[in-house]
Design an enzyme around this catalytic site. Sequence first.
Site, PDB file in Angstrom:
ATOM      1  N   ASN A 125      62.315  -9.231  59.645  1.00 41.58           N
ATOM      2  CA  ASN A 125      61.213  -9.957  60.289  1.00 41.58           C
ATOM      3  C   ASN A 125      61.616 -11.426  60.321  1.00 41.58           C
ATOM      4  O   ASN A 125      61.569 -12.106  59.307  1.00 41.58           O
ATOM      5  CB  ASN A 125      59.925  -9.753  59.476  1.00 41.58           C
ATOM      6  CG  ASN A 125      58.770 -10.584  60.012  1.00 41.58           C
ATOM      7  OD1 ASN A 125      58.866 -11.182  61.094  1.00 41.58           O
ATOM      8  ND2 ASN A 125      57.675 -10.623  59.258  1.00 41.58           N
ATOM      9  N   LYS A 151      60.136 -13.795  61.698  1.00 43.34           N
ATOM     10  CA  LYS A 151      58.968 -14.699  61.723  1.00 43.34           C
ATOM     11  C   LYS A 151      59.185 -15.772  62.805  1.00 43.34           C
ATOM     12  O   LYS A 151      59.790 -15.475  63.834  1.00 43.34           O
ATOM     13  CB  LYS A 151      58.713 -15.283  60.329  1.00 43.34           C
ATOM     14  CG  LYS A 151      58.649 -14.187  59.254  1.00 43.34           C
ATOM     15  CD  LYS A 151      58.160 -14.645  57.922  1.00 43.34           C
ATOM     16  CE  LYS A 151      58.108 -13.452  56.955  1.00 43.34           C
ATOM     17  NZ  LYS A 151      57.559 -13.810  55.652  1.00 43.34           N
ATOM     18  N   HIS A 203      50.706  -8.057  59.357  1.00 44.62           N
ATOM     19  CA  HIS A 203      51.435  -8.846  58.356  1.00 44.62           C
ATOM     20  C   HIS A 203      50.460  -9.801  57.668  1.00 44.62           C
ATOM     21  O   HIS A 203      49.531 -10.306  58.294  1.00 44.62           O
ATOM     22  CB  HIS A 203      52.572  -9.623  59.022  1.00 44.62           C
ATOM     23  CG  HIS A 203      53.519 -10.216  58.028  1.00 44.62           C
ATOM     24  ND1 HIS A 203      53.224 -11.371  57.338  1.00 44.62           N
ATOM     25  CD2 HIS A 203      54.724  -9.792  57.576  1.00 44.62           C
ATOM     26  CE1 HIS A 203      54.232 -11.622  56.500  1.00 44.62           C
ATOM     27  NE2 HIS A 203      55.147 -10.695  56.623  1.00 44.62           N
ATOM     28  N   GLU A 208      50.700 -12.749  56.949  1.00 43.00           N
ATOM     29  CA  GLU A 208      50.604 -14.063  57.595  1.00 43.00           C
ATOM     30  C   GLU A 208      49.681 -14.002  58.811  1.00 43.00           C
ATOM     31  O   GLU A 208      49.032 -15.001  59.146  1.00 43.00           O
ATOM     32  CB  GLU A 208      52.016 -14.560  57.955  1.00 43.00           C
ATOM     33  CG  GLU A 208      52.774 -14.979  56.694  1.00 43.00           C
ATOM     34  CD  GLU A 208      54.281 -14.779  56.735  1.00 43.00           C
ATOM     35  OE1 GLU A 208      54.854 -14.641  57.835  1.00 43.00           O
ATOM     36  OE2 GLU A 208      54.887 -14.741  55.643  1.00 43.00           O
ATOM     37  N   GLU A 258      53.822  -5.135  51.129  1.00 41.48           N
ATOM     38  CA  GLU A 258      54.296  -6.490  50.882  1.00 41.48           C
ATOM     39  C   GLU A 258      53.283  -7.219  50.003  1.00 41.48           C
ATOM     40  O   GLU A 258      52.274  -7.737  50.516  1.00 41.48           O
ATOM     41  CB  GLU A 258      54.452  -7.250  52.203  1.00 41.48           C
ATOM     42  CG  GLU A 258      55.444  -6.635  53.159  1.00 41.48           C
ATOM     43  CD  GLU A 258      56.047  -7.664  54.107  1.00 41.48           C
ATOM     44  OE1 GLU A 258      57.268  -7.708  54.213  1.00 41.48           O
ATOM     45  OE2 GLU A 258      55.290  -8.435  54.721  1.00 41.48           O
ATOM     46  N   GLY A 264      58.429 -14.736  50.207  1.00 45.20           N
ATOM     47  CA  GLY A 264      59.023 -16.072  50.274  1.00 45.20           C
ATOM     48  C   GLY A 264      58.988 -16.847  48.964  1.00 45.20           C
ATOM     49  O   GLY A 264      59.231 -18.049  48.943  1.00 45.20           O
ATOM     50  N   SER A 308      60.630 -11.015  49.128  1.00 46.62           N
ATOM     51  CA  SER A 308      61.788 -11.521  48.367  1.00 46.62           C
ATOM     52  C   SER A 308      62.844 -10.455  48.107  1.00 46.62           C
ATOM     53  O   SER A 308      63.482 -10.471  47.050  1.00 46.62           O
ATOM     54  CB  SER A 308      61.333 -12.176  47.056  1.00 46.62           C
ATOM     55  OG  SER A 308      60.505 -13.300  47.323  1.00 46.62           O
TER      56      SER A 308
HETATM   57  P1  13P Z   1      60.642 -12.704  52.456  1.00 48.86           P
HETATM   58  O1  13P Z   1      61.722 -11.650  52.487  1.00 48.86           O
HETATM   59  O2  13P Z   1      61.100 -14.014  53.017  1.00 48.86           O
HETATM   60  O3  13P Z   1      59.981 -12.802  51.129  1.00 48.86           O
HETATM   61  O4  13P Z   1      59.515 -12.193  53.499  1.00 48.86           O
HETATM   62  C1  13P Z   1      59.042 -10.907  53.414  1.00 48.86           C
HETATM   63  C2  13P Z   1      58.199 -10.660  54.601  1.00 48.86           C
HETATM   64  O5  13P Z   1      57.129 -11.213  54.738  1.00 48.86           O
HETATM   65  C3  13P Z   1      58.719  -9.718  55.609  1.00 48.86           C
HETATM   66  O6  13P Z   1      57.735  -9.374  56.524  1.00 48.86           O
END
Ligand code: 13P
Length: 253
Positions: A11, A13, A99, A101, A169, A175, A215
């Site tokens: 992803n 983003k 997601h 976010e 997640e 992150g 992560s």
């Molecule tokens: P990270 O791997 O940067 O922690 O992000 C995970 C994520 O949100 C994937 O959709």
Amino acid sequence: MTARRPLIAGNWKMNGLRSDGLALAAEVAKRLKAQGAASFDMLVCPPSTLIAEVGKTVSGSGVAVGGQDCHANVSGAHTGDISAAMLADAGCSYVIVGHSERRTDHGESDAVVKAKAAAALKAGLIAVICIGETEAQRDAGKTLEVNKTQIAGSVPDGATAANMVIAYEPVWAIGTGRTPTNAEVQEVHAFIRNELVAKVGPAEAAGVRVLYGGSMKPGNAKELLALPDVDGGLIGGASLKADDFWAIAQCCP
Ligand code: 13P
């Protein structure tokens, strides 16, 4: 146990201009093609601006392309939004929905996520439905309850092992460089699979791929991907570096 083919999904983003995004896609495609018969599926979800070009770049390599979100409607007066049909038309075979976010930044409820996932299935896409608890919810001992509610509210009718992927997640792991323990991840994944039985029946639930996200990196991927109910990863930061993304894929059992 039903054999589930691992899915390694990136992803991106809101990252990637044409130069770096296409170079990343080309490198990943080159490695998958060179490997030949891989034991895993590979997916990249670039920003919408790059979907069509990434699709052309990875064509013939086996790397699939997905969107990061879609609207619940097929078309209409929804400025700035993209429908699942448009993603399919642009070459996507997957779309991420729900997601954290999106849930946080855009106030998406389980009902909205469910409608988006239903639209994805209707467009012939595989919906990658994201769920996961916040740190406060985990600290309050509500992890399983929160994931149960999100599964119940976000999985649409008509979902199957073939057209749905669940991504667990934990919001506090995204992150941050922090992850749950392996035992905690396995506990939640097994719980999710069990909750899916009520939605899709036992045979389908046994075949649904449940990805871990948050992560994931080359240093922890092997142990996470070896857990019995972890069927791949949804990777953010580490998917932006071809070496790291590829190293994670090589950890698939
Ligand atoms: P990270 O791997 O940067 O922690 O992000 C995970 C994520 O949100 C994937 O959709």
